[in-house]
Design an enzyme around this catalytic site. Structure first.
Site, mmCIF file in Angstrom:
data_model
loop_
_atom_site.group_PDB
_atom_site.id
_atom_site.type_symbol
_atom_site.label_atom_id
_atom_site.label_comp_id
_atom_site.label_asym_id
_atom_site.label_seq_id
_atom_site.Cartn_x
_atom_site.Cartn_y
_atom_site.Cartn_z
ATOM 1 N N THR A 14 30.130 24.343 63.747
ATOM 2 C CA THR A 14 30.596 23.311 62.712
ATOM 3 C C THR A 14 31.537 24.002 62.076
ATOM 4 O O THR A 14 32.498 23.346 61.477
ATOM 5 C CB THR A 14 29.288 22.659 61.926
ATOM 6 O OG1 THR A 14 28.459 21.695 62.769
ATOM 7 C CG2 THR A 14 29.776 21.934 60.701
ATOM 8 N N SER A 34 27.218 25.396 69.395
ATOM 9 C CA SER A 34 26.152 26.349 70.014
ATOM 10 C C SER A 34 25.123 25.547 70.674
ATOM 11 O O SER A 34 24.090 26.304 71.252
ATOM 12 C CB SER A 34 25.631 26.943 68.817
ATOM 13 O OG SER A 34 24.638 26.236 67.813
ATOM 14 N N THR A 68 25.000 26.421 63.845
ATOM 15 C CA THR A 68 23.658 26.492 63.155
ATOM 16 C C THR A 68 22.420 26.224 64.297
ATOM 17 O O THR A 68 21.361 26.625 63.952
ATOM 18 C CB THR A 68 23.477 25.928 61.754
ATOM 19 O OG1 THR A 68 23.667 24.317 62.258
ATOM 20 C CG2 THR A 68 24.553 26.094 60.931
ATOM 21 N N ASP A 69 22.744 25.241 65.037
ATOM 22 C CA ASP A 69 21.591 24.750 65.878
ATOM 23 C C ASP A 69 20.951 25.767 66.735
ATOM 24 O O ASP A 69 19.680 25.740 67.029
ATOM 25 C CB ASP A 69 22.328 23.582 66.819
ATOM 26 C CG ASP A 69 22.725 22.489 66.125
ATOM 27 O OD1 ASP A 69 22.319 22.223 64.943
ATOM 28 O OD2 ASP A 69 23.513 21.581 66.737
HETATM 29 N N1 ASP Z 1 26.193 21.405 66.624
HETATM 30 C C1 ASP Z 1 26.577 22.419 65.875
HETATM 31 C C2 ASP Z 1 26.545 23.809 66.225
HETATM 32 O O1 ASP Z 1 25.543 24.193 66.359
HETATM 33 C C3 ASP Z 1 25.940 22.579 64.441
HETATM 34 C C4 ASP Z 1 26.297 23.369 63.527
HETATM 35 O O2 ASP Z 1 27.278 24.346 63.647
HETATM 36 O O3 ASP Z 1 25.695 23.329 62.119
HETATM 37 O O4 ASP Z 1 27.389 24.411 66.999
#
Ligand code: ASP
Length: 334
Positions: free
Chosen positions: A12, A54, A85-86
């Site tokens: 993100t 991710s 973050t995932d």
């Molecule tokens: N879907 C995103 C990822 O993990 C979520 C994020 O980065 O907050 O790449």
């Protein structure tokens, strides 16, 4: 002035809006351009090694990240990996096993909002991460997010939307960072001058989340396909042995094939202790199960992948699993 390598992988933090939703498009240089204030304490080179959500992270990509750090280890004082973050907690744990006892900090970070949005946590997280990567007393792999520094094996994403997305599980925060000031709660001298880098990982690990009514035949399938199986069961620990659906015979069969079966708990805090109840004690003592005690699931998964990459000797696997690495396991029963 510290020299830091910023390694961008997507997430993100690097995303832009598209018709199909947020997608990682910003480059590592564009990320860095959003935090010009870091020039006061470090010089930063950047590298883009992938640009993915991710959700798509794979164990092979962890090796790419670790190898990139290895190749450039001598040239920098610290490393920052920008990541979605995932699956960030899995990547941070995996890096803790692939790069052990690093005297230089390896900081993984990301954000809940893209860095080019007007209201975002990304700038703070990136600036904090570069600050911690420049800090003399910082070592090893950690995750920096929302002003908290978490040991690489202890992070868990606990909120899908809020800025305080990560918690340190069964271990205190190593430090906090507010307004450019680091308050370090836990530090330790690093015994090695150079880390142990590993370049093998075996993803044949799978997870079975137990629910009442589950049929043990899923375990039969998993035992055929995988070399290490984690059963995420209940409370301090137990494996269902009710006459209608008894998992123990299958566990015994898989263990007798030289494979690993580890019990972990669905409860987020305080970990397992299978000796407390008969349903756990019997499974562990008579059927050869292991347990993850206070380790996070993310650490248990990635540690098993790392172990399988190094050995297939069951005794060695067991002793490696119970050896503490980057603060991953403290409690081991009596
Ligand atoms: N879907 C995103 C990822 O993990 C979520 C994020 O980065 O907050 O790449």
């Amino acid at each position: 002035m510290k020299k830091i390598l910023l390694i961008a992988t997507g997430g993100t933090i690097a995303s832009k809006s598209s018709e199909e939703g947020l997608t990682p498009l910003l480059s590592s240089q564009e990320l860095l351009a959003h935090v010009p204030q870091v020039k006061e304490f470090c010089t930063v080179d950047t590298m883009q090694i992938m640009n993915i959500d991710s959700t798509n992270i794979q164990p092979e990509y962890w090796l790419d990240i670790a190898n990139t750090i290895k190749e450039h280890y001598a040239d920098y004082d610290g490393f920052v990996v920008c990541h979605g973050t995932d699956t960030m907690a899995y990547t941070t744990a995996a890096l803790s096993y692939l790069i052990q006892n690093s005297p230089k900090p390896i900081v993984v970070t990301g954000a809940q909002k893209p860095i080019d949005m007007e209201i975002t946590d990304a700038k703070t997280n990136l600036a904090d991460s570069l600050l911690f990567a420049s800090y003399d007393n910082a070592h090893a792999v950690c995750l920096v997010f929302d002003g908290k520094v978490i040991a690489g094996t202890r992070a868990r994403k606990v909120r899908t939307k809020s800025y305080n997305a990560f918690e340190s599980i069964n271990y205190p925060y190593l430090a906090t960072i507010h307004d450019g000031r680091i308050i370090q709660y836990i530090s330790e001298s690093v015994p090695c001058a150079y880390p142990a880098f590993y370049s093998a990982i075996d993803p044949k690990v799978c997870l079975l989340k137990m629910i009442p009514g589950m049929n043990p035949d899923v375990l039969t399938y998993m035992g055929e396909k995988y070399d290490a199986i984690i059963i995420e069961s209940y409370g301090v620990g137990g494996i269902p042995s009710d006459e209608h659906r008894n998992f123990l015979n299958e566990v015994e069969r898989i263990v007798s094939m030289g494979k690993i079966v580890v019990m972990t708990t669905q409860v987020m805090h305080e970990g397992s202790d299978m000796d407390v109840y008969a349903v756990g004690h019997v499974a562990k003592q008579r059927y050869g199960l292991m347990e993850s005690f206070d380790m996070t699931l993310e650490a248990a998964v990635t540690k098993l992948m790392w172990i399988l990459g190094q050995t297939n000797d069951p005794q060695k696997m067991k002793s490696m699993f119970y050896t503490t690495i980057n603060r991953d396991i403290l409690f081991q029963g009596e």
